[in-house]
Design an enzyme around this catalytic site. Sequence first.
Site, PDB file in Angstrom:
ATOM      1  N   HIS A  65       3.308   8.914 -13.822  1.00  0.00           N
ATOM      2  CA  HIS A  65       1.926   8.121 -13.354  1.00  0.00           C
ATOM      3  C   HIS A  65       1.380   9.057 -12.229  1.00  0.00           C
ATOM      4  CE1 HIS A  65       2.379   4.603 -16.175  1.00  0.00           C
ATOM      5  NE2 HIS A  65       2.324   5.644 -16.956  1.00  0.00           N
ATOM      6  N   GLN A 109       7.440   4.576 -13.726  1.00  0.00           N
ATOM      7  CA  GLN A 109       6.040   4.459 -13.759  1.00  0.00           C
ATOM      8  C   GLN A 109       5.352   4.342 -12.671  1.00  0.00           C
ATOM      9  OE1 GLN A 109       4.817   2.145 -17.544  1.00  0.00           O
ATOM     10  NE2 GLN A 109       7.023   1.439 -17.068  1.00  0.00           N
ATOM     11  N   CYS A 113     -14.489  21.789  -1.975  1.00  0.00           N
ATOM     12  CA  CYS A 113     -15.418  22.518  -2.882  1.00  0.00           C
ATOM     13  C   CYS A 113     -16.777  21.558  -3.122  1.00  0.00           C
ATOM     14  CB  CYS A 113     -14.841  22.505  -4.166  1.00  0.00           C
ATOM     15  SG  CYS A 113     -14.573  21.072  -5.240  1.00  0.00           S
ATOM     16  N   GLY A 120      12.125  -3.676 -14.737  1.00  0.00           N
ATOM     17  CA  GLY A 120      10.856  -4.175 -14.061  1.00  0.00           C
ATOM     18  C   GLY A 120       9.630  -3.548 -14.768  1.00  0.00           C
ATOM     19  N   THR A 121       9.549  -3.494 -15.986  1.00  0.00           N
ATOM     20  CA  THR A 121       8.304  -3.074 -16.748  1.00  0.00           C
ATOM     21  C   THR A 121       8.029  -3.988 -17.645  1.00  0.00           C
ATOM     22  OG1 THR A 121       7.144  -1.082 -17.894  1.00  0.00           O
ATOM     23  CG2 THR A 121       9.585  -1.110 -17.816  1.00  0.00           C
ATOM     24  N   CYS A 176      -8.667  16.923  -6.162  1.00  0.00           N
ATOM     25  CA  CYS A 176     -10.034  17.094  -6.485  1.00  0.00           C
ATOM     26  C   CYS A 176     -10.545  16.586  -7.830  1.00  0.00           C
ATOM     27  CB  CYS A 176     -10.316  18.580  -6.418  1.00  0.00           C
ATOM     28  SG  CYS A 176     -11.987  18.960  -6.849  1.00  0.00           S
ATOM     29  N   CYS A 226     -10.789  21.567  -8.975  1.00  0.00           N
ATOM     30  CA  CYS A 226     -10.630  22.885  -8.479  1.00  0.00           C
ATOM     31  C   CYS A 226      -9.379  23.182  -7.933  1.00  0.00           C
ATOM     32  CB  CYS A 226     -11.650  23.020  -7.248  1.00  0.00           C
ATOM     33  SG  CYS A 226     -10.842  22.045  -5.551  1.00  0.00           S
TER      34      CYS A 226
HETATM   35  P1  OAD Z   1       3.589  -4.705 -15.036  1.00  0.00           P
HETATM   36  O1  OAD Z   1       2.864  -5.241 -14.080  1.00  0.00           O
HETATM   37  O2  OAD Z   1       2.813  -4.660 -16.299  1.00  0.00           O
HETATM   38  O3  OAD Z   1       4.977  -5.349 -15.430  1.00  0.00           O
HETATM   39  C1  OAD Z   1       5.815  -5.705 -14.287  1.00  0.00           C
HETATM   40  C2  OAD Z   1       6.978  -6.248 -14.982  1.00  0.00           C
HETATM   41  O4  OAD Z   1       8.004  -6.303 -14.198  1.00  0.00           O
HETATM   42  C3  OAD Z   1       6.747  -7.315 -15.737  1.00  0.00           C
HETATM   43  O5  OAD Z   1       7.595  -7.488 -16.988  1.00  0.00           O
HETATM   44  C4  OAD Z   1       7.678  -8.496 -14.886  1.00  0.00           C
HETATM   45  O6  OAD Z   1       8.023  -9.552 -15.661  1.00  0.00           O
HETATM   46  C5  OAD Z   1       8.584  -7.607 -14.198  1.00  0.00           C
HETATM   47  N1  OAD Z   1       9.150  -8.067 -12.796  1.00  0.00           N
HETATM   48  C6  OAD Z   1       8.433  -8.723 -11.922  1.00  0.00           C
HETATM   49  N2  OAD Z   1       9.124  -9.173 -10.969  1.00  0.00           N
HETATM   50  C7  OAD Z   1      10.446  -8.514 -11.034  1.00  0.00           C
HETATM   51  C8  OAD Z   1      11.519  -8.614 -10.353  1.00  0.00           C
HETATM   52  N3  OAD Z   1      11.814  -8.741  -8.867  1.00  0.00           N
HETATM   53  N4  OAD Z   1      12.723  -7.769 -10.867  1.00  0.00           N
HETATM   54  C9  OAD Z   1      12.575  -7.417 -12.433  1.00  0.00           C
HETATM   55  N5  OAD Z   1      11.514  -7.547 -13.043  1.00  0.00           N
HETATM   56  C10 OAD Z   1      10.317  -7.942 -12.468  1.00  0.00           C
HETATM   57  O7  OAD Z   1       4.033  -3.237 -14.561  1.00  0.00           O
HETATM   58  P2  OAD Z   1       4.301  -1.925 -15.346  1.00  0.00           P
HETATM   59  O8  OAD Z   1       5.279  -2.252 -16.396  1.00  0.00           O
HETATM   60  O9  OAD Z   1       5.015  -1.082 -14.387  1.00  0.00           O
HETATM   61  O10 OAD Z   1      -0.125   2.493 -14.968  1.00  0.00           O
HETATM   62  O11 OAD Z   1       2.990  -1.281 -15.642  1.00  0.00           O
HETATM   63  C11 OAD Z   1       2.946   0.083 -16.313  1.00  0.00           C
HETATM   64  C12 OAD Z   1       1.793   0.642 -16.020  1.00  0.00           C
HETATM   65  O12 OAD Z   1       0.588  -0.145 -16.239  1.00  0.00           O
HETATM   66  C13 OAD Z   1       1.642   1.027 -14.529  1.00  0.00           C
HETATM   67  O13 OAD Z   1       2.384   2.105 -14.225  1.00  0.00           O
HETATM   68  C14 OAD Z   1       0.236   1.395 -14.341  1.00  0.00           C
HETATM   69  C15 OAD Z   1      -0.141   0.064 -14.846  1.00  0.00           C
HETATM   70  O14 OAD Z   1      -1.524   0.250 -15.360  1.00  0.00           O
HETATM   71  C16 OAD Z   1      -1.180   3.145 -14.910  1.00  0.00           C
HETATM   72  O15 OAD Z   1      -1.701   3.093 -13.601  1.00  0.00           O
HETATM   73  C17 OAD Z   1      -1.289   4.462 -15.429  1.00  0.00           C
END
Ligand code: OAD
Length: 254
Positions: A123, A105, A162, A199-200, A131, A135
């Site tokens: 993402h 992501q 453009c 890490g999400t 653009c 375009c």
């Molecule tokens: P988040 O900021 O929502 O979550 C980050 C995650 O990483 C959390 O669950 C933390 O606990 C974990 N974390 C932090 N440090 C870590 C480490 N050293 N090792 C392992 N885990 C760790 O980020 P995303 O889940 O990536 O989308 O967010 C998803 C999407 O929301 C992003 O791609 C972005 C955002 O808005 C768009 O911009 C469309």
Amino acid sequence: MEPALSVPLNQVATWLREAASVVATTGAGISAESGVPTFRGADGLWRTFSAADLATPGAFARQPGLVWEWYRWRRAIISRAQPNEGHRVLARWATSLRRFSLVTQNVDGLHQRAGSPEVLELHGNIWRTRCAAGCGHVVDDSRSEAGIAATDEDQQVPVCRCGARMRPDVVWFGEALDPAVVNRAMALAERCDVLLVIGTSALVYPAAALPDVASRHGARVVEVNVDETPLSPFADAVLRGPSGTVLRELESLL
Ligand code: OAD
């Protein structure tokens, strides 16, 4: 998915060794150890704004200069950052595991800089500018912003050839992902034996649906995260800790 069990690291290593196909999905947490702020962590605010305030088509329509300022701030951090051990382990798994695919992501390009040969970017990528009027003009800003024709004087908003505004080539809240990219990610999740979710916060769809898709098709789902997430109770294994450390330990057991 069944409730999480307490599964030791070497059991997860065995799953990885025996898997015909492994998929890793990553979020902002994998880049946290490189110093890139996550979106929902304590460091997620820029001034008083959250990503949800700025990463939207509405915010760009109302305040394009502010949105660009935020992206330039993120680009500056990312350009100074180096891939960490977590990125490097995943890059090595592209060749050392039988069949390994990486879905992210993240828009920071750190997986590619660590040497991952193929990265499915759900993402987009912060280093591309396109653009905003559609375009089709796309500029690669990974070396400099020189490719952008001009910026509007007051707001420092890049202008397309453009005449329309240029925007970062990333997916914003409320926007659809590229269906071809989503379909590829879903197909990978359906066919893998192990899905690593690293890490999400597991909140943003469709990325957040991948663990369920994988699980329904018989894969083991392994979460790597410093904190509890909505996925944690359903994962087959939860590896708590910073992704660089956890992935390095896992790699040492393969
Ligand atoms: P988040 O900021 O929502 O979550 C980050 C995650 O990483 C959390 O669950 C933390 O606990 C974990 N974390 C932090 N440090 C870590 C480490 N050293 N090792 C392992 N885990 C760790 O980020 P995303 O889940 O990536 O989308 O967010 C998803 C999407 O929301 C992003 O791609 C972005 C955002 O808005 C768009 O911009 C469309």
